[in-house]
Design a protein around this motif. Structure first.
Motif, short mmCIF file in Angstrom:
data_model
loop_
_atom_site.label_atom_id
_atom_site.label_comp_id
_atom_site.label_asym_id
_atom_site.label_seq_id
_atom_site.Cartn_x
_atom_site.Cartn_y
_atom_site.Cartn_z
N LEU A 111 5.66 32.82 -13.79
CA LEU A 111 4.21 32.96 -13.96
C LEU A 111 3.75 32.57 -15.36
O LEU A 111 2.62 32.11 -15.55
N ASN A 112 4.61 32.78 -16.33
CA ASN A 112 4.27 32.60 -17.73
C ASN A 112 3.61 31.25 -18.02
O ASN A 112 2.48 31.17 -18.49
N GLY A 113 4.32 30.17 -17.73
CA GLY A 113 3.81 28.84 -18.02
C GLY A 113 2.59 28.49 -17.19
O GLY A 113 1.65 27.85 -17.68
N PHE A 114 2.58 28.93 -15.92
CA PHE A 114 1.45 28.62 -15.04
C PHE A 114 0.16 29.26 -15.54
O PHE A 114 -0.89 28.62 -15.57
N LEU A 115 0.24 30.52 -15.94
CA LEU A 115 -0.96 31.23 -16.40
C LEU A 115 -1.45 30.70 -17.74
O LEU A 115 -2.66 30.68 -18.01
N LYS A 116 -0.54 30.24 -18.58
CA LYS A 116 -0.96 29.63 -19.85
C LYS A 116 -1.65 28.29 -19.60
O LYS A 116 -2.60 27.93 -20.30
N LYS A 117 -1.17 27.59 -18.59
CA LYS A 117 -1.76 26.29 -18.24
C LYS A 117 -3.12 26.46 -17.58
O LYS A 117 -4.02 25.61 -17.73
N HIS A 118 -3.29 27.58 -16.85
CA HIS A 118 -4.54 27.83 -16.12
C HIS A 118 -5.07 29.21 -16.49
O HIS A 118 -4.95 30.17 -15.71
N PRO A 119 -5.68 29.38 -17.66
CA PRO A 119 -6.10 30.70 -18.15
C PRO A 119 -7.19 31.36 -17.33
O PRO A 119 -7.40 32.57 -17.46
N LYS A 120 -7.88 30.63 -16.46
CA LYS A 120 -8.94 31.23 -15.66
C LYS A 120 -8.42 31.84 -14.35
O LYS A 120 -9.17 32.45 -13.60
N VAL A 121 -7.13 31.67 -14.09
CA VAL A 121 -6.53 32.26 -12.89
C VAL A 121 -6.31 33.75 -13.12
O VAL A 121 -5.80 34.16 -14.15
N GLU A 122 -6.70 34.54 -12.14
CA GLU A 122 -6.53 35.99 -12.19
C GLU A 122 -5.33 36.38 -11.35
O GLU A 122 -5.28 36.11 -10.15
N LEU A 123 -4.36 37.03 -11.97
CA LEU A 123 -3.12 37.40 -11.28
C LEU A 123 -3.19 38.83 -10.74
O LEU A 123 -3.58 39.75 -11.46
N VAL A 124 -2.81 38.99 -9.47
CA VAL A 124 -2.62 40.32 -8.88
C VAL A 124 -1.17 40.38 -8.44
O VAL A 124 -0.77 39.73 -7.46
N LEU A 125 -0.34 41.13 -9.18
CA LEU A 125 1.09 41.21 -8.91
C LEU A 125 1.47 42.63 -8.52
O LEU A 125 1.26 43.57 -9.30
N ASP A 126 2.03 42.79 -7.33
CA ASP A 126 2.44 44.11 -6.86
C ASP A 126 3.95 44.15 -6.73
O ASP A 126 4.54 43.32 -6.03
N VAL A 127 4.58 45.09 -7.44
CA VAL A 127 6.02 45.27 -7.37
C VAL A 127 6.30 46.52 -6.54
O VAL A 127 5.86 47.61 -6.89
N SER A 128 7.02 46.35 -5.44
CA SER A 128 7.22 47.48 -4.52
C SER A 128 8.55 47.33 -3.79
O SER A 128 9.33 46.42 -4.08
N ASN A 129 8.80 48.24 -2.84
CA ASN A 129 10.02 48.10 -2.04
C ASN A 129 9.83 47.02 -0.98
O ASN A 129 8.70 46.59 -0.71
#
Length: 310
Positions: A111-129
């Motif tokens: 995600l790191n490089g992608f979000l830096k390349k596209h700063p207007k993208v809003e990430l919703v990341l859910d870590v679960s079982n």
């Protein structure tokens, strides 16, 4: 019929929360204002969309059908916005990903490089079982899920991104296991700490034990990778865990890898998504980014795995 997009948004939010009060809070509105918008939307129809029984809010069958259509309309308006931004060279919108717990050691680096390349993208990341991750995917609540074991009951597309290496680990204080080149009989003697039933790690372990005709001694069953690491460090038992998850513990000499025949076990981390899903511009761009950059990401952040296994 003369409803507004705002009324659609208020109606869908009320339906999803099953409460006018909760919906008003989420939308930063007062409860009376939300009630007025719901009434104005209801006035467009001769058939009730909802009803209050006691103090409980219920959606009628007709209301459920209108809710589904309203969601489709709102999604289309978001697509218009995203397309407009994309035409101007600015990728924007939400990227929704669900990740099994151990995948948290993988996903941020993609995600790191992608979000830096596209700063207007809003990430919703859910870590679960794994169970929750698959349910989110099945209900179309996310764009992608990151897993090692794909569910068989869903029609999916998959993008493999990197190998997952599972190793046997023990506490540095563990003196029972000291010799190298152990054969598989080691698993008949040592107490194992297992992940919960249904996890990808446990699935891979069980396939290995079945293939090798091993009947392991299960000592403890824990529901998270972090809990297992702490239990092993405390010398409660040993376990098979993803090598990705123990980099710091190895560097700090809190854990040691125990060589054994057939290990490390290998599975594959993969992004999965519903085959019939129409990917948003953001999701499609992320999928393309991962496919193009996965080797670079591995080289930059995970090459230490190759050094350990030499």
């Amino acid at each position: 019929m003369n409803f507004t997009l705002h009324q659609l948004k208020v109606f869908t939010t009320i339906v999803e929360n099953k409460s006018i009060t909760k919906a008003a809070s989420e939308l930063n509105m007062t409860q009376p204002a939300a009630s007025i918008q719901l009434k104005n939307f209801q006035d467009q129809f001769d058939i009730p969309l909802s009803e209050i029984i006691g103090r409980q809010f219920y959606v009628t069958d007709f209301g459920k059908e209108i809710h589904q259509i309203a969601e489709e309309i709102l999604n289309k308006t978001k697509t218009i916005q995203y397309k407009t931004e994309a035409f101007k060279g600015l990728l924007s919108g939400k990227l929704k990903i669900s990740v099994v717990s151990t995948g948290n050691y993988v996903m941020p680096y993609f995600l790191n490089g992608f979000l830096k390349k596209h700063p207007k993208v809003e990430l919703v990341l859910d870590v679960s079982n794994k169970t929750t991750v698959i349910k989110d995917l099945e209900k179309n609540l996310v764009d992608f899920s990151l897993v090692t074991v794909s569910p068989h009951h869903l029609d999916l597309e998959e993008l493999p991104i990197m190998d997952n290496h599972l190793v046997l680990v023990a506490s540095k204080e563990n003196t029972i296991i000291s010799q190298k080149n152990k054969d598989t009989s080691i698993f008949n003697k040592i107490p194992l700490i297992f992940r919960e039933e249904g996890s990808g790690t446990r699935h891979t372990m069980q396939l290995f034990f079945k293939q090798e005709k091993i009947a392991p001694k299960i000592m403890v069953e824990l529901t998270s990778n972090e809990a297992i690491k702490q239990a092993v460090i405390a010398n409660i038992g040993v376990s098979i865990v993803s090598l990705l998850s123990i980099k710091n513990e190895l560097l700090q000499n809190d854990l040691k890898i125990i060589p054994a025949k057939g290990l490390p076990l290998k599975s594959v981390w993969k992004l999965i998504y519903l085959k019939k899903k129409t990917l948003s511009p953001v999701a499609a761009a992320f999928l393309e980014y991962v496919a193009l950059e996965k080797e670079n990401v591995y080289h930059n952040y995970f090459s230490w795995i190759d050094d350990i296994e030499k």
